[in-house]
Design an enzyme around this catalytic site. Sequence first.
Site, PDB file in Angstrom:
ATOM      1  CG  ASP A  27      -2.095  -1.054   0.992  1.00  0.00           C
ATOM      2  OD1 ASP A  27      -2.334  -1.526  -0.096  1.00  0.00           O
ATOM      3  OD2 ASP A  27      -2.679  -1.301   1.990  1.00  0.00           O
ATOM      4  N   GLY A  28       1.891   1.198   0.655  1.00  0.00           N
ATOM      5  CA  GLY A  28       3.021   2.351   0.832  1.00  0.00           C
ATOM      6  C   GLY A  28       3.558   2.807  -0.502  1.00  0.00           C
ATOM      7  CE  LYS A  29       7.525  -1.755  -3.238  1.00  0.00           C
ATOM      8  NZ  LYS A  29       8.120  -3.089  -4.188  1.00  0.00           N
ATOM      9  CD  GLU A  54       8.884 -18.759  -5.430  1.00  0.00           C
ATOM     10  OE1 GLU A  54       9.681 -19.269  -4.659  1.00  0.00           O
ATOM     11  OE2 GLU A  54       8.143 -19.563  -6.101  1.00  0.00           O
ATOM     12  CG  ASP A  83      12.485  -6.324  -6.055  1.00  0.00           C
ATOM     13  OD1 ASP A  83      11.281  -6.593  -5.381  1.00  0.00           O
ATOM     14  OD2 ASP A  83      13.500  -6.454  -5.574  1.00  0.00           O
ATOM     15  CB  SER A  84      12.333  -0.924  -3.566  1.00  0.00           C
ATOM     16  OG  SER A  84      11.020  -1.032  -3.277  1.00  0.00           O
ATOM     17  N   GLY A 163       7.290   1.326   5.692  1.00  0.00           N
ATOM     18  CA  GLY A 163       8.255   0.384   5.759  1.00  0.00           C
ATOM     19  C   GLY A 163       9.524   1.146   6.632  1.00  0.00           C
ATOM     20  CG  HIS A 190      14.303   4.405  -3.116  1.00  0.00           C
ATOM     21  ND1 HIS A 190      13.926   5.108  -2.026  1.00  0.00           N
ATOM     22  CD2 HIS A 190      13.648   3.360  -3.003  1.00  0.00           C
ATOM     23  CE1 HIS A 190      13.183   4.387  -1.419  1.00  0.00           C
ATOM     24  NE2 HIS A 190      12.823   3.184  -2.015  1.00  0.00           N
ATOM     25  NE  ARG A 191       8.778   2.880  -4.868  1.00  0.00           N
ATOM     26  CZ  ARG A 191       9.047   2.879  -3.773  1.00  0.00           C
ATOM     27  NH1 ARG A 191       8.709   3.707  -2.790  1.00  0.00           N
ATOM     28  NH2 ARG A 191       9.420   1.650  -3.124  1.00  0.00           N
TER      29      ARG A 191
HETATM   30  P1  ITT Z   1       5.447  -5.701  -3.917  1.00  0.00           P
HETATM   31  O1  ITT Z   1       6.641  -6.729  -4.250  1.00  0.00           O
HETATM   32  O2  ITT Z   1       4.003  -6.305  -3.818  1.00  0.00           O
HETATM   33  O3  ITT Z   1       5.520  -4.217  -4.602  1.00  0.00           O
HETATM   34  P2  ITT Z   1       6.910  -5.667  -1.422  1.00  0.00           P
HETATM   35  O4  ITT Z   1       6.487  -4.974  -0.142  1.00  0.00           O
HETATM   36  O5  ITT Z   1       7.321  -7.355  -1.283  1.00  0.00           O
HETATM   37  O6  ITT Z   1       5.887  -5.509  -2.394  1.00  0.00           O
HETATM   38  P3  ITT Z   1       9.445  -5.334  -2.251  1.00  0.00           P
HETATM   39  O7  ITT Z   1       9.596  -7.005  -2.577  1.00  0.00           O
HETATM   40  O8  ITT Z   1      10.211  -4.458  -3.419  1.00  0.00           O
HETATM   41  O9  ITT Z   1       7.876  -4.962  -2.024  1.00  0.00           O
HETATM   42  O10 ITT Z   1      10.334  -5.226  -0.835  1.00  0.00           O
HETATM   43  C1  ITT Z   1      10.725  -3.951  -0.516  1.00  0.00           C
HETATM   44  C2  ITT Z   1      10.767  -3.963   0.872  1.00  0.00           C
HETATM   45  O11 ITT Z   1      11.462  -2.634   1.329  1.00  0.00           O
HETATM   46  C3  ITT Z   1       9.417  -3.910   1.825  1.00  0.00           C
HETATM   47  O12 ITT Z   1       9.613  -4.201   2.866  1.00  0.00           O
HETATM   48  C4  ITT Z   1       9.065  -2.442   1.568  1.00  0.00           C
HETATM   49  O13 ITT Z   1       8.224  -1.931   2.571  1.00  0.00           O
HETATM   50  C5  ITT Z   1      10.498  -1.760   1.797  1.00  0.00           C
HETATM   51  N1  ITT Z   1      10.738  -0.510   1.072  1.00  0.00           N
HETATM   52  C6  ITT Z   1      10.542  -0.413  -0.389  1.00  0.00           C
HETATM   53  N2  ITT Z   1      10.633   1.063  -0.788  1.00  0.00           N
HETATM   54  C7  ITT Z   1      10.503   1.570   0.519  1.00  0.00           C
HETATM   55  C8  ITT Z   1      10.628   2.964   0.833  1.00  0.00           C
HETATM   56  O14 ITT Z   1      10.149   3.927  -0.064  1.00  0.00           O
HETATM   57  N3  ITT Z   1      10.568   3.378   2.103  1.00  0.00           N
HETATM   58  C9  ITT Z   1      10.598   2.600   3.217  1.00  0.00           C
HETATM   59  N4  ITT Z   1      10.579   0.995   2.948  1.00  0.00           N
HETATM   60  C10 ITT Z   1      10.450   0.723   1.609  1.00  0.00           C
END
Ligand code: ITT
Length: 213
Positions: A27-29, A54, A83-84, A163, A190-191
């Site tokens: 939801d944050g993304k 996966e 992916d972050s 996050g 970064h995004r």
């Molecule tokens: P989706 O794959 O469904 O997009 P995810 O939460 O699994 O969601 P990732 O695999 O990319 O996403 O994991 C990234 C992790 O890093 C995840 O725990 C995020 O909450 C955190 N993260 C990514 N971008 C962030 C940001 O801008 N600020 C804080 N935490 C971030």
Amino acid sequence: MGKGICISRMKADNSHKKRLVLASRNDGKIREFRNLFSSLPVNLVSQPKTFEVEETGNTFAENARIKAIAVAKETNSLAIADDSGLSVKALGGAPGVFSARYASNDQARIARLLYELEGINDRSAYFTAAICIASEVGQVLIEVEGVTQGSITLTPAGNRGFGYDPIFQVSSLGITYAEMSNKQKRDFGHRGKAFRLLEASLDKLIIDSTSTS
Ligand code: ITT
């Protein structure tokens, strides 16, 4: 203006926009992407809630590609994935691509990271966002990556964002992501950096696809 008129105008507007499925369940993304795309002629729609992909890649770029391709094929639509993650120098780059799998929720992930860094002076770290856009048939069209340098704070600060935001302090501003306004995170995050790298290619993609459809 009556409610009915507003809604029918909104529908008409969206029909002129390019449909782009956001391959994310975070939801944050999703909130950040909605903000980033707000001025573009794109109808950003969520992926099916139950569709799970996966993440088997070894890099952010590989995982972004895997998610974008899977969701594009599943929905027969142009899809975008991000992916972050957070890479910490003193931990050899961990949690890195395992940032989401580091613990079961945001609070536990933050607690684990602070615990791992107890007594460590060099707290430098960076956030990466790899973004991939795939076509309706799963062909990779655009790939970009944005990085923001910073450090892990001793304790969480700020209550915005999601996050790891409360413990990631950006070097150039000296405040955490969770203390930033939406605009600051967009400008320094970064995004936002990755998004600015894809904007021109995305504009071209939209123009090309509307001129051939
Ligand atoms: P989706 O794959 O469904 O997009 P995810 O939460 O699994 O969601 P990732 O695999 O990319 O996403 O994991 C990234 C992790 O890093 C995840 O725990 C995020 O909450 C955190 N993260 C990514 N971008 C962030 C940001 O801008 N600020 C804080 N935490 C971030």
